[in-house]
Structure formats: C-alpha cells, structure tokens
Design an enzyme around this catalytic site. Structure first.
Site, short mmCIF file in Angstrom:
data_model
loop_
_atom_site.label_atom_id
_atom_site.label_comp_id
_atom_site.label_asym_id
_atom_site.label_seq_id
_atom_site.Cartn_x
_atom_site.Cartn_y
_atom_site.Cartn_z
CE LYS A 50 1.99 7.70 -30.49
NZ LYS A 50 1.05 7.96 -29.78
CD GLN A 94 -2.76 7.19 -30.65
OE1 GLN A 94 -1.27 6.33 -29.63
NE2 GLN A 94 -2.27 8.35 -31.16
CG ASP A 117 1.06 8.67 -24.12
OD1 ASP A 117 1.48 8.96 -24.90
OD2 ASP A 117 -0.52 7.73 -24.09
N1 GUN Z 1 -3.40 11.23 -29.33
C1 GUN Z 1 -2.91 11.78 -29.91
N2 GUN Z 1 -1.42 11.93 -29.23
C2 GUN Z 1 -1.93 11.30 -28.87
C3 GUN Z 1 -0.46 10.61 -27.36
O1 GUN Z 1 0.26 11.86 -27.47
N3 GUN Z 1 -0.68 9.97 -26.82
C4 GUN Z 1 -1.66 9.06 -26.31
N4 GUN Z 1 -2.30 7.74 -26.15
N5 GUN Z 1 -3.26 9.47 -27.70
C5 GUN Z 1 -2.86 10.64 -28.38
#
Ligand code: GUN
Length: 283
Positions: A50, A94, A117
């Site tokens: 990311k 995350q 998100d």
């Molecule tokens: N952990 C696994 N997938 C995601 C996601 O799409 N966003 C976040 N914040 N954590 C994750």
C-alpha cells in the site's frame, strides 16, 4: 475449455493511469496515513504494498509501524491526530490488531470522511442503503474486475462465500445493487456444493484452501478467488481448488488476481477523499 485467467496486475496498471490524471488535477497531493501495530508478517507485506503504491502515485504519506505493546489509548490518540491533520485525506489502520486492542473501537474512531477502508458504520450504512460513499477496497476491487472483464450480473445468480464485514457482507450488497440474485454462504451453510453449482458468479472469501471444489463449479461460471492462504511449503493459494480452471469460464489467480485491485481501490478512495476535501467534487 480452460478458464480465462484474469490479470489483476494489468487491470491495476490501467486503473493507475486513470488515477494519475485525477491526482494531477488536485490542488495538492492526496494524503494517506497507514498505521500498523505489531509484527504480523502478512500485514507487513500488505502495508508495504500500500505504501509503495501511494509513493508511486505521488501521495503525501504518513506511515506508522507501532510496537505490539502499544496501548489502545495511544493508538486512539494517533487516530485523533490523523483525523485532524489537514494534509491527510485517508486514515487506514491495518487489521488484525493485537488482542489487547479493541479493533472496533479503533475503526469507529476514524473520521468517516477519512475512512478510505470503508469500515466505519456510517459508510457501511450508506452502502447498505444503496448510496455508497467509501466502499471497502476488496469488494470494490471485485466489482471493478467483473466490470472490466465484461461479466454480466443483472439477473444472474451470484454466490458469495464468507460473511466478513471486510469482504463478503459488503460484496453481497454490491452484487445485489448490480441486480444479481445473491446468496451469501458461510460456515453454517448446508450443502455448499449444491448452492455453488447453481451460480453463474462465485466469489470465495473464506481464507481456507480448497473451500470451493472444482467439481462444484457450473461450467462457464465466473469464479473470483479472494482467499490468500500460505501453505506449509510457503506457496500462496486461494480458496478455490486449482482444477476449477478446467470448468470455469473466467478465474482470478492467487496471487495476481484480486489483490492488486484491492490496493488500487484504496488509492482510488484516497483520491476521492482528497477531491471532496478540496472541493473538486461533492461528498
Ligand atoms: N487486513 C486485511 N485486509 C485489510 C483491509 O482491507 N484493510 C485493513 N485496514 N486491514 C486489512
């Protein structure tokens, strides 16, 4: 005939080109804050991807890797700081978080206008009402992929396996809003095979290899594999048995299918937040 394999990386590249034009039209770079707590190795890989994509697109970035022992109050204070930072448009914490931290409390603390998100109850509520603002990135990536690949949804039978708030539940809403007839399956579903066999579109989002057996797939179906599972030998596999390629009409590989588009949609949501924050588009 073997299924057409979707090239998620190529789709993400194409989407990135369109995004660059939107970034260039902004009066300032979009800002993305990414917070990771602890040392979950998979999270470290996802977050690095990311951050790298945000860097390549010229975003303003604030990246935090906090120790596993971080107190919940400290994390909430950081979220408050990022909510108030005028250079930040999107805030992402995350998951998973360490067990001593209440993840729901933390996610609820992210300002809904910065919730790139799409996990905040306000954004999930707007999505449920059919007037989405920030749509969770993986479901949005799946919808983007299906549209780009020309998969018809209207009136078709779609089966989603897995009812998480991150993937299955919002994706079922999006498919229904695209006029598919949707069945949302989960661990208590009886005779999953019979349900899958009816479907023209199958999405597996469980996190267990072999959840969807190849011989269940209706010939010609579009099969989207959201699962990312690491086997003891180190290989990454999805939730769908690999032999499904012999029956499906279209199949997303793991890795290189949905994953790159999930990141694309995070970037897209962040640009969208920046467009709204700078008055280029209405909320
Ligand atoms: N952990 C696994 N997938 C995601 C996601 O799409 N966003 C976040 N914040 N954590 C994750």
């Amino acid at each position: 005939m073997a299924a057409r394999l979707v090239d998620g990386r190529a789709l993400a590249k194409r989407h990135g080109a369109a995004l660059r034009a939107r970034v260039a039209a902004l009066p300032r770079p979009p800002g993305l804050a990414v917070v990771r707590v602890g040392d979950d190795p998979a999270s470290a890989v996802y977050v690095a991807r990311k951050e790298q994509r945000a860097e390549r697109l010229g975003f303003h970035r604030r990246n935090f890797a906090l120790p596993a022992a971080t107190a919940e109050a400290e994390l909430l204070a950081l979220v408050d700081e990022l909510n108030a930072d005028p250079a930040v448009d999107g805030v992402l914490v995350q998951l998973p978080l360490p067990p001593h931290i209440d993840a729901t409390r933390v996610l609820d603390r992210i300002h809904p206008d910065r919730d790139v998100d799409g996990f905040h109850p306000r954004n999930l509520g707007l999505l449920a009402q059919g007037r989405p603002r920030f749509v969770p990135c993986t479901p949005r990536g799946v919808m983007h992929l299906l549209a780009e690949e020309g998969v018809a949804l209207e009136g078709r039978r779609a089966v989603v396996i897995g009812r998480s708030n991150i993937v299955g539940r919002p994706l079922a809403m999006l498919l229904e809003q695209a006029h598919a007839t949707v069945t949302l399956c989960h661990s208590r579903t009886r005779d999953l095979g019979a349900v899958v066999a009816e479907a023209e579109v199958v999405v597996a989002a469980v996190g267990r290899p072999g959840t969807v057996r190849a011989d269940w797939i209706r010939p010609g179906a579009a099969v989207v594999d959201v699962g990312v599972n690491r086997l003891p030998d180190g290989r990454l596999v999805g939730d769908v048995e690999p032999a499904a390629v012999e029956r499906a009409g279209l199949l997303t590989p793991v890795p290189g299918g949905v994953g790159p588009l999930t990141i694309s949609m995070l970037m897209d949501n962040t640009v969208r937040a920046a467009e709204a924050a700078t008055g280029l588009r209405p909320w």
